[in-house]
Design a protein around this motif. Sequence first.
Motif, PDB file in Angstrom:
ATOM      1  N   THR A  44      57.653   5.373 -34.741  1.00  0.00           N
ATOM      2  CA  THR A  44      57.997   4.249 -33.874  1.00  0.00           C
ATOM      3  C   THR A  44      59.427   3.796 -34.169  1.00  0.00           C
ATOM      4  O   THR A  44      59.788   3.567 -35.319  1.00  0.00           O
ATOM      5  N   TYR A  45      60.223   3.681 -33.105  1.00  0.00           N
ATOM      6  CA  TYR A  45      61.627   3.285 -33.223  1.00  0.00           C
ATOM      7  C   TYR A  45      61.882   2.074 -32.343  1.00  0.00           C
ATOM      8  O   TYR A  45      61.162   1.823 -31.380  1.00  0.00           O
ATOM      9  N   ALA A  71      63.461  13.215 -23.784  1.00  0.00           N
ATOM     10  CA  ALA A  71      63.046  12.806 -22.442  1.00  0.00           C
ATOM     11  C   ALA A  71      61.869  11.854 -22.585  1.00  0.00           C
ATOM     12  O   ALA A  71      61.043  11.997 -23.483  1.00  0.00           O
ATOM     13  N   SER A  72      61.820  10.877 -21.684  1.00  0.00           N
ATOM     14  CA  SER A  72      60.659   9.990 -21.707  1.00  0.00           C
ATOM     15  C   SER A  72      59.484  10.732 -21.086  1.00  0.00           C
ATOM     16  O   SER A  72      59.665  11.600 -20.223  1.00  0.00           O
ATOM     17  N   LEU A  73      58.300  10.413 -21.524  1.00  0.00           N
ATOM     18  CA  LEU A  73      57.125  11.058 -20.941  1.00  0.00           C
ATOM     19  C   LEU A  73      56.981  10.650 -19.477  1.00  0.00           C
ATOM     20  O   LEU A  73      56.462  11.399 -18.665  1.00  0.00           O
ATOM     21  N   ARG A  74      57.504   9.459 -19.123  1.00  0.00           N
ATOM     22  CA  ARG A  74      57.496   9.035 -17.712  1.00  0.00           C
ATOM     23  C   ARG A  74      58.345   9.974 -16.874  1.00  0.00           C
ATOM     24  O   ARG A  74      57.941  10.398 -15.798  1.00  0.00           O
ATOM     25  N   SER A  75      59.552  10.326 -17.359  1.00  0.00           N
ATOM     26  CA  SER A  75      60.432  11.201 -16.589  1.00  0.00           C
ATOM     27  C   SER A  75      59.870  12.620 -16.515  1.00  0.00           C
ATOM     28  O   SER A  75      60.091  13.320 -15.532  1.00  0.00           O
ATOM     29  N   LEU A  76      59.126  13.041 -17.521  1.00  0.00           N
ATOM     30  CA  LEU A  76      58.500  14.360 -17.483  1.00  0.00           C
ATOM     31  C   LEU A  76      57.397  14.426 -16.428  1.00  0.00           C
ATOM     32  O   LEU A  76      57.022  15.496 -15.981  1.00  0.00           O
ATOM     33  N   LYS A  77      56.905  13.261 -16.009  1.00  0.00           N
ATOM     34  CA  LYS A  77      55.882  13.196 -14.964  1.00  0.00           C
ATOM     35  C   LYS A  77      56.494  12.949 -13.585  1.00  0.00           C
ATOM     36  O   LYS A  77      55.786  12.719 -12.625  1.00  0.00           O
ATOM     37  N   GLY A  78      57.850  12.956 -13.495  1.00  0.00           N
ATOM     38  CA  GLY A  78      58.504  12.806 -12.203  1.00  0.00           C
ATOM     39  C   GLY A  78      59.088  11.429 -11.936  1.00  0.00           C
ATOM     40  O   GLY A  78      59.653  11.195 -10.875  1.00  0.00           O
ATOM     41  N   SER A 131      62.934  29.511 -30.498  1.00  0.00           N
ATOM     42  CA  SER A 131      61.633  28.856 -30.583  1.00  0.00           C
ATOM     43  C   SER A 131      61.857  27.395 -30.226  1.00  0.00           C
ATOM     44  O   SER A 131      62.920  26.835 -30.509  1.00  0.00           O
ATOM     45  N   ILE A 132      60.857  26.768 -29.612  1.00  0.00           N
ATOM     46  CA  ILE A 132      60.965  25.365 -29.231  1.00  0.00           C
ATOM     47  C   ILE A 132      59.894  24.560 -29.955  1.00  0.00           C
ATOM     48  O   ILE A 132      58.727  24.965 -30.001  1.00  0.00           O
ATOM     49  N   TYR A 133      60.325  23.439 -30.516  1.00  0.00           N
ATOM     50  CA  TYR A 133      59.428  22.525 -31.224  1.00  0.00           C
ATOM     51  C   TYR A 133      59.560  21.150 -30.573  1.00  0.00           C
ATOM     52  O   TYR A 133      60.665  20.755 -30.203  1.00  0.00           O
ATOM     53  N   GLU A 134      58.451  20.429 -30.450  1.00  0.00           N
ATOM     54  CA  GLU A 134      58.470  19.109 -29.817  1.00  0.00           C
ATOM     55  C   GLU A 134      57.778  18.086 -30.708  1.00  0.00           C
ATOM     56  O   GLU A 134      56.767  18.393 -31.346  1.00  0.00           O
ATOM     57  N   ILE A 135      58.373  16.878 -30.716  1.00  0.00           N
ATOM     58  CA  ILE A 135      57.796  15.764 -31.475  1.00  0.00           C
ATOM     59  C   ILE A 135      57.804  14.541 -30.567  1.00  0.00           C
ATOM     60  O   ILE A 135      58.839  14.200 -29.988  1.00  0.00           O
ATOM     61  N   ASP A 136      56.670  13.886 -30.428  1.00  0.00           N
ATOM     62  CA  ASP A 136      56.576  12.657 -29.636  1.00  0.00           C
ATOM     63  C   ASP A 136      56.882  11.458 -30.502  1.00  0.00           C
ATOM     64  O   ASP A 136      56.448  11.379 -31.660  1.00  0.00           O
ATOM     65  N   ILE A 137      57.661  10.503 -29.939  1.00  0.00           N
ATOM     66  CA  ILE A 137      57.975   9.262 -30.631  1.00  0.00           C
ATOM     67  C   ILE A 137      57.693   8.113 -29.685  1.00  0.00           C
ATOM     68  O   ILE A 137      57.503   8.296 -28.486  1.00  0.00           O
ATOM     69  N   LEU A 138      57.688   6.901 -30.233  1.00  0.00           N
ATOM     70  CA  LEU A 138      57.457   5.693 -29.457  1.00  0.00           C
ATOM     71  C   LEU A 138      58.636   4.756 -29.671  1.00  0.00           C
ATOM     72  O   LEU A 138      59.067   4.555 -30.804  1.00  0.00           O
ATOM     73  N   ILE A 139      59.149   4.195 -28.581  1.00  0.00           N
ATOM     74  CA  ILE A 139      60.223   3.217 -28.667  1.00  0.00           C
ATOM     75  C   ILE A 139      59.668   1.895 -28.173  1.00  0.00           C
ATOM     76  O   ILE A 139      59.164   1.796 -27.054  1.00  0.00           O
ATOM     77  N   GLU A 140      59.735   0.877 -29.053  1.00  0.00           N
ATOM     78  CA  GLU A 140      59.245  -0.460 -28.681  1.00  0.00           C
ATOM     79  C   GLU A 140      60.014  -1.550 -29.381  1.00  0.00           C
ATOM     80  O   GLU A 140      60.699  -1.354 -30.328  1.00  0.00           O
TER      81      GLU A 140
END
Length: 140
Positions: A44-45, A71-78, A131-140
Amino acid sequence: MKWLNKILLASTLSILMTSCGDDDKSVDLEKPTADIEITRENGTYSPGSSILINANFFDNVALKECQVSIASLRSLKGWDTDWDSEMYKISLSGKQVSLNSVRVLEDIPVDIYYGEYRLSFKVLDEANNYSIYEIDILIE
């Protein structure tokens, strides 16, 4: 005459086997690997803070770079993009590189939308295998 044909055949096979063997050794088809973790345990950031990583990169021949994007998960959904950060590149060399508390991307904008974001790390070697690696984070 038969002995001449045998010599020619043996020479031709020797040349073909030698050239094939050299080609196989020069082609790097193995993807690089990495162990990447963010330094904040809960992921969390807050706006204005920096994203730091610890990472170990490996390749069988030679590493090239790690490209970092977000990228925000919102933008990944369009939906509209919440944060247009330029891709950040980390230069790498050799077969193994270790990084500790390295800042990636620019600082998180203070006017950013809160929510879930995805960090993407594309690790490339000199042969452009990746290779591609992904990490999810939260901004609040």
